[in-house]
Write a protein that holds these residues in place. Structure first.
Motif, mmCIF file in Angstrom:
data_model
loop_
_atom_site.group_PDB
_atom_site.id
_atom_site.type_symbol
_atom_site.label_atom_id
_atom_site.label_comp_id
_atom_site.label_asym_id
_atom_site.label_seq_id
_atom_site.Cartn_x
_atom_site.Cartn_y
_atom_site.Cartn_z
ATOM 1 N N VAL A 1 33.663 45.521 24.251
ATOM 2 C CA VAL A 1 34.506 45.187 25.402
ATOM 3 C C VAL A 1 35.520 46.408 25.509
ATOM 4 C CG1 VAL A 1 36.457 43.703 26.037
ATOM 5 C CG2 VAL A 1 34.507 42.813 25.037
ATOM 6 N N ARG A 2 36.143 47.001 24.552
ATOM 7 C CA ARG A 2 36.981 48.014 24.626
ATOM 8 C C ARG A 2 36.326 49.403 25.598
ATOM 9 N NH1 ARG A 2 39.999 49.136 18.944
ATOM 10 N NH2 ARG A 2 37.680 49.191 18.634
ATOM 11 N N ARG A 3 35.271 49.475 25.114
ATOM 12 C CA ARG A 3 34.349 50.665 25.660
ATOM 13 C C ARG A 3 34.271 50.501 27.055
ATOM 14 N NH1 ARG A 3 31.493 50.302 20.809
ATOM 15 N NH2 ARG A 3 29.608 49.573 21.785
ATOM 16 N N HIS A 4 33.843 49.128 27.425
ATOM 17 C CA HIS A 4 33.314 48.772 28.876
ATOM 18 C C HIS A 4 34.459 48.761 29.681
ATOM 19 C CE1 HIS A 4 30.436 46.976 31.318
ATOM 20 N NE2 HIS A 4 30.994 46.142 31.684
ATOM 21 N N MET A 5 35.741 48.514 29.299
ATOM 22 C CA MET A 5 36.864 48.524 30.221
ATOM 23 C C MET A 5 37.125 49.745 30.787
ATOM 24 S SD MET A 5 38.214 45.550 30.127
ATOM 25 C CE MET A 5 39.519 45.703 31.138
ATOM 26 N N THR A 6 36.765 50.816 30.234
ATOM 27 C CA THR A 6 36.769 52.058 30.901
ATOM 28 C C THR A 6 36.056 52.413 32.048
ATOM 29 O OG1 THR A 6 38.015 53.169 28.987
ATOM 30 C CG2 THR A 6 37.194 54.752 30.720
ATOM 31 N N ALA A 7 34.697 52.302 31.638
ATOM 32 C CA ALA A 7 33.617 52.200 32.573
ATOM 33 C C ALA A 7 33.619 51.534 33.626
ATOM 34 C CB ALA A 7 32.095 51.962 32.013
ATOM 35 N N LEU A 8 34.123 49.997 33.386
ATOM 36 C CA LEU A 8 34.154 49.269 34.371
ATOM 37 C C LEU A 8 35.482 49.482 35.441
ATOM 38 C CD1 LEU A 8 33.378 46.379 35.572
ATOM 39 C CD2 LEU A 8 35.204 45.328 34.111
ATOM 40 N N ARG A 9 36.585 50.250 34.799
ATOM 41 C CA ARG A 9 37.727 50.666 35.928
ATOM 42 C C ARG A 9 37.147 51.584 36.774
ATOM 43 N NH1 ARG A 9 41.221 55.093 33.050
ATOM 44 N NH2 ARG A 9 39.154 55.998 33.256
ATOM 45 N N ASP A 10 36.115 52.555 36.280
ATOM 46 C CA ASP A 10 35.852 53.513 37.198
ATOM 47 C C ASP A 10 34.855 53.019 38.229
ATOM 48 O OD1 ASP A 10 37.355 55.305 35.657
ATOM 49 O OD2 ASP A 10 35.593 56.027 34.468
ATOM 50 N N TYR A 11 33.930 51.955 37.657
ATOM 51 C CA TYR A 11 33.076 51.567 38.662
ATOM 52 C C TYR A 11 33.639 50.723 39.671
ATOM 53 C CZ TYR A 11 28.325 49.807 39.944
ATOM 54 O OH TYR A 11 27.392 49.384 40.578
ATOM 55 N N LEU A 12 34.707 49.748 39.491
ATOM 56 C CA LEU A 12 35.487 49.283 40.288
ATOM 57 C C LEU A 12 36.293 49.899 41.548
ATOM 58 C CD1 LEU A 12 36.168 46.035 38.331
ATOM 59 C CD2 LEU A 12 34.622 46.122 40.234
ATOM 60 N N GLY A 13 36.709 51.318 40.814
ATOM 61 C CA GLY A 13 37.440 52.198 41.724
ATOM 62 C C GLY A 13 39.191 51.727 41.604
#
Length: 303
Positions: free
Chosen positions: A257-269
């Motif tokens: 979850v912690r790793r995914h948050m950074t990727a999700l932030r970038d993907y969602l803009g």
């Protein structure tokens, strides 16, 4: 006349990367109101008078703070314009509405229903593909409507007009690519002078308000949303649902979850990761998992 200043102010705000569609309409209404009363400058009394006719306290605060910034912009050139005090009618900051998480079958039902709309144009296929794209990428509707045909690349979708003014490349799943390619093939058979990816009868992309109206109408027709006046799923909830389901896929792995948050932030803009963390609050499944993991760690340390 104040109405002439609105266009300059809106242009200034948009150059800063602000969409400002709703703000422009509100400022134009105020400017016409003030011009009709012979005002050559923005005054605090006129702001209070006009804002008092708003339908709710929240709307009063929104209008006041919008006009305050507009007046300060004009005052930088002409001190005869008022300098309304900050927060005189409260902050314009509103709590974020609770998201309505759409189930996959509800999204599929809306996408199927839009193809049954009585139309001889490409519009039903446009809305079908648009809703599907929003659901599987979490894009903002404004970003999707701004897409040009050249933005659909072999590497993904190039989002050029993001909320913060930046751009990003969105990788897409092979099934999404296939669906977009089928739509583009159909879309290219329609004569259009524009390069907009999503088009309707006009040959241009539909506006956001029309897209929202179509979505809400179908949601009500299918019983997914209640009658007028009852809160329910909104078009933006396709973005909420994507983010939450994406996080729930990591529900059994706290570190993921912690790793995914950074990727999700970038993907969602998102410009700040705290905007992405808000989605944690929207998923009881994930919060229960995190709470249980923390409790296990606490109990383990206590022993």
């Amino acid at each position: 006349m104040l109405i002439h200043h609105v266009a300059r102010y809106v242009d200034y705000r948009r150059k800063l990367g602000t969409g400002f569609e709703g703000g422009e309409q509100t400022l134009n209404l105020f400017a016409r109101y003030a011009d009709e009363r012979g005002d050559s400058h923005v005054t605090i009394d006129r702001i209070h008078e006009w804002c008092s006719g708003a339908c709710s306290a929240e709307r009063v605060r929104y209008k006041y703070n919008l006009l305050r910034r507009f007046s300060l912009f004009l005052r930088a050139e002409d001190p005869a314009h008022a300098a309304p005090p900050i927060g005189a009618l409260g902050s314009s900051q509103r709590p974020r509405p609770a998201p309505h998480l759409l189930q996959p079958e509800e999204i599929a039902a809306i996408m199927s229903a839009v193809l049954t709309l009585p139309s001889t144009t490409i519009a039903p296929y446009t809305y079908h593909c648009l809703f599907g794209l929003l659901a599987v990428t979490g894009m903002r509707v404004s970003e999707a409507l701004a897409l040009q045909r050249s933005d659909f690349t072999r590497d993904g979708l190039l989002v050029r007009q993001s909320k913060g003014g930046g751009s990003r490349l969105l990788p897409i799943h092979s099934t999404t690519r296939e669906a977009l390619e089928a739509y583009v093939h159909r879309r290219n058979r329609v004569f259009s002078l524009s390069d907009d990816l999503f088009i309707v009868r006009t040959g241009l992309a539909p506006d956001k308000s029309t897209v929202r109206k179509v979505f809400i109408g179908l949601a009500r027709q299918l019983g997914i949303r209640g009658p007028v006046g009852i809160p329910g799923p909104r078009l933006h909830d396709l973005r909420h649902s994507f983010a939450v389901r994406s996080l729930e896929a990591c529900a059994h792995d706290y570190d993921a979850v912690r790793r995914h948050m950074t990727a999700l932030r970038d993907y969602l803009g998102h410009s700040h990761i705290e905007h992405t963390y808000w989605y944690l609050e929207a998923t009881p499944v994930l919060m229960r998992t995190i709470a249980a993991a923390n409790e296990d760690r606490f109990l383990g340390g206590a022993r």
